[in-house]
Design a protein around this motif. Structure first.
Motif, short mmCIF file in Angstrom:
data_model
loop_
_atom_site.label_atom_id
_atom_site.label_comp_id
_atom_site.label_asym_id
_atom_site.label_seq_id
_atom_site.Cartn_x
_atom_site.Cartn_y
_atom_site.Cartn_z
N ILE B 88 -8.55 -7.19 1.70
CA ILE B 88 -7.43 -7.62 2.55
C ILE B 88 -6.09 -7.50 1.81
N LEU B 89 -6.11 -7.49 0.47
CA LEU B 89 -4.86 -7.63 -0.29
C LEU B 89 -3.78 -6.58 0.00
N PRO B 90 -4.13 -5.30 0.19
CA PRO B 90 -3.06 -4.33 0.50
C PRO B 90 -2.32 -4.67 1.80
N TRP B 91 -2.94 -5.46 2.65
CA TRP B 91 -2.33 -5.78 3.95
C TRP B 91 -1.01 -6.54 3.78
N TYR B 92 -0.91 -7.28 2.69
CA TYR B 92 0.31 -8.03 2.40
C TYR B 92 1.51 -7.09 2.33
N ILE B 93 1.28 -5.91 1.80
CA ILE B 93 2.37 -4.92 1.65
C ILE B 93 2.46 -4.02 2.88
N ILE B 94 1.33 -3.46 3.33
CA ILE B 94 1.43 -2.48 4.42
C ILE B 94 1.43 -3.13 5.81
N GLY B 95 0.85 -4.32 5.96
CA GLY B 95 0.81 -4.99 7.27
C GLY B 95 2.19 -5.18 7.89
N PRO B 96 3.12 -5.81 7.15
CA PRO B 96 4.46 -5.99 7.71
C PRO B 96 5.14 -4.67 8.09
#
Lengths: 73, 489
Positions: B88-96
């Motif tokens: 889930i961690l890359p989502w912090y950067i690419i999600g927004p």
């Protein structure tokens, strides 16, 4: 802190615990003994670094320059 | 009352509650709004979002496959913990970023995301097709899980086809009526249920079979040296296979349309907070792994059709547990399978409509699109059901197989977010070659070079192709490329 710099810090500081859980570095934790908190060392090692990761993310969120952005531009 | 009657009563009560919550969640919302159906108008809050993501990940695989891996393979089962915590961690950067791009260009799928950036019609069609096939495979594993559970917990009285039909039928009904919001709210209920049940039942089983957790592991250490390590004598998996299995799950995770498109359903702040508390979900898997370890040297593997049955078999035949525990475990496993199936059915219909149908027949009104999506949910549900009842293969092979093809979206997605050089032909050829290589090594070849996971082999070819062909071709749509890359500033 700029967004770009934050992204770099974020990626780098979370890559470290991940690498400790993948080979070749996982060899450090890939042992059956000693038993810690009832768990074999390999099991304990994985849980330990997941907890550390959780703490790192908590800290990173605190220093995130735009953690409060509500809406899309 | 007999054990199986109590169990059946609890499981049916659970199904009724799940149906009511799902249908009620969609009540009072604008039924004619595509935006509401697809991404809940982009307004899901933190708790709901957390359970939606968690519920999607906690699948039949976690409840049946995780104990099965621990029981049959030992330490390699730790890969499940590692990838759940990190994926889930890359989502912090690419999600927004994806969320903002979605709002700017009015996108709600992976295919739409690729189409806007690369300006090709072939690419979204390919993505829609791969997403559909992978989703059907994924759904089949969930349905098999539901059917197993019903069958074993009622001691064979509910046949395979009926268990799958009833539980998945309920999912199809609430998703078709209430869209994403219905899936999200039923996931809150299902998520809470499976977390509580996994801990209570997990520890109860360990304590019944062994004096303590450490006693249990000491026993395994003595009788099965190497079982709790990876790659050494007595181990069931090589270091390379272990590492690349984690990597493929890690990279592929956010490429799954049902997870990727959740970026559109919320604002950047909620996305970041979801990532923040997410690793806690990985810890909920611990008791399920302990259950698998507890059965080592207690249950003879020859008595099982497949290791995935270990949890239900322990409860019904090995231990003399009361009937209400049968029911609770049944309900927990159903919750895990259903909360994954709802998100996947929903997104498979969206991807196929937006990626394939809208690019073949370009002039569709919003009303027609929404109708196709609703009908699609029934069609996809029906297809998955028939494949489950008439097709075969073990739970985990299916899941990892589907994963292998989804991970091939990654170069296109990251190219769209971070490069203005990546071009449509590069991404299309990369995707095709990556998928073919994956299928070859997964289904045709006997083994892979150096025991590298087939999905990673495909991905390596894919990435090289994207770089080389991008350098040789010109991007047609500079405005979109710039718009994607500079979305934050």
């Amino acid at each position: 802190m700029s967004k770009r710099k934050f992204t770099a810090i974020y990626s780098f500081s979370l890559l470290i615990p991940l690498l400790l859980l993948l080979f070749p570095l996982f060899s450090l934790g890939n042992r059956e003994t000693p038993i810690i908190f009832g768990l074999p060392f390999s099991f304990f090692w994985v849980i330990l670094w997941i907890i550390v990761t959780f703490l790192i993310v908590l800290f990173l969120y605190r220093i995130d320059p735009d953690k409060d952005e509500e809406e899309a531009n | 009352m007999e054990h199986w009657q109590i169990a059946m009563f609890i499981m049916i009560a659970y199904l009724v509650i799940a149906l009511v919550i799902g249908v009620l969640a969609g009540k009072g919302r604008d039924k004619g709004s595509l935006d509401e159906f697809a991404v809940a108008s982009g307004k899901l809050g933190l708790i709901v979002m957390w359970f939606l993501m968690g519920g999607a990940v906690f699948s039949a695989f976690s409840f049946l496959g995780a104990p099965g891996w621990a029981y049959s393979k030992g330490a390699p089962a730790l890969y499940i913990l590692t990838y759940t915590a990190f994926a889930i961690l890359p989502w912090y950067i690419i999600g927004p970023k994806i969320s903002k791009i979605g709002r700017k260009y009015n996108i709600y799928t992976v295919s739409g995301f690729m189409k806007k950036r690369y300006g090709s019609r072939l690419l979204p069609i390919l993505i829609g097709l791969i997403a559909l096939l992978a989703s059907i495979q994924y759904l089949a594993t969930q349905m098999k899980g539901m059917a197993y559970i019903f069958n074993i917990m009622t001691e064979g009285r509910i046949p395979f086809w009926l268990g799958a039909l009833v539980s998945y039928g309920i999912v199809v009904i609430y998703v078709a009526t209430g869209g994403l919001r219905a899936a999200a709210w039923s996931d809150v209920f299902q998520g809470l249920l499976m977390i509580i049940i996994s801990w209570v039942v997990g520890l109860a089983i360990v304590n019944q079979l062994h004096d303590s957790v450490s006693g249990m592991f000491n026993n395994i250490l003595e009788n099965n040296p190497g079982f709790l390590e990876i790659g050494n004598a007595g181990s069931t998996m090589s270091p390379m296979a272990y590492t690349t299995t984690i990597l493929v799950s890690l990279i592929g995770f956010l490429m799954w349309p049902h997870l990727f498109s959740k970026s559109y359903a919320s604002n950047p702040r909620t996305i970041k907070k979801t990532v923040l508390i997410y690793p806690v979900f990985a810890l909920f898997l611990i008791p399920l792994l302990l259950v698998g370890f507890a059965a080592v040297n207690v249950v003879d593997p020859a008595t099982l059709d497949s290791p995935d049955q270990i949890l239900p078999v322990l409860i019904t035949t090995v231990l003399s547990l009361p009937g209400w525990i049968y029911g609770l475990v049944g309900a927990g496993a159903l919750a895990a399978a259903m909360s994954t199936a709802d998100a996947i059915t929903h997104s498979a219909s969206l991807e196929f409509t937006d990626g394939v149908i809208k690019n073949i027949k370009t002039e569709l009104s919003e009303k027609t699109t929404l109708l196709i999506m609703r009908v699609g949910i029934f069609v996809i549900g029906g297809l998955a059901y028939f494949i489950t009842i008439f097709g075969g293969q073990g739970l985990i092979a299916l899941l990892l197989g589907a994963y292998g093809s989804i991970v091939q979206f990654a170069p296109g997605v990251y190219g769209a977010l971070y490069s203005k050089r990546a071009t449509a032909p590069a991404v299309i050829i990369g995707l095709i070659v990556g998928t073919v290589v994956n299928y070859y090594y997964q289904l045709v070849a006997e083994s892979t070079p150096l025991e590298i996971h087939a999905g990673i082999l495909g991905l390596m070819c894919n990435v090289v192709i994207v770089f080389v062909i991008s350098a040789l071709t010109q991007s047609k749509n500079i405005t979109a490329a710039e718009g994607y890359r500079n979305i934050n500033s």
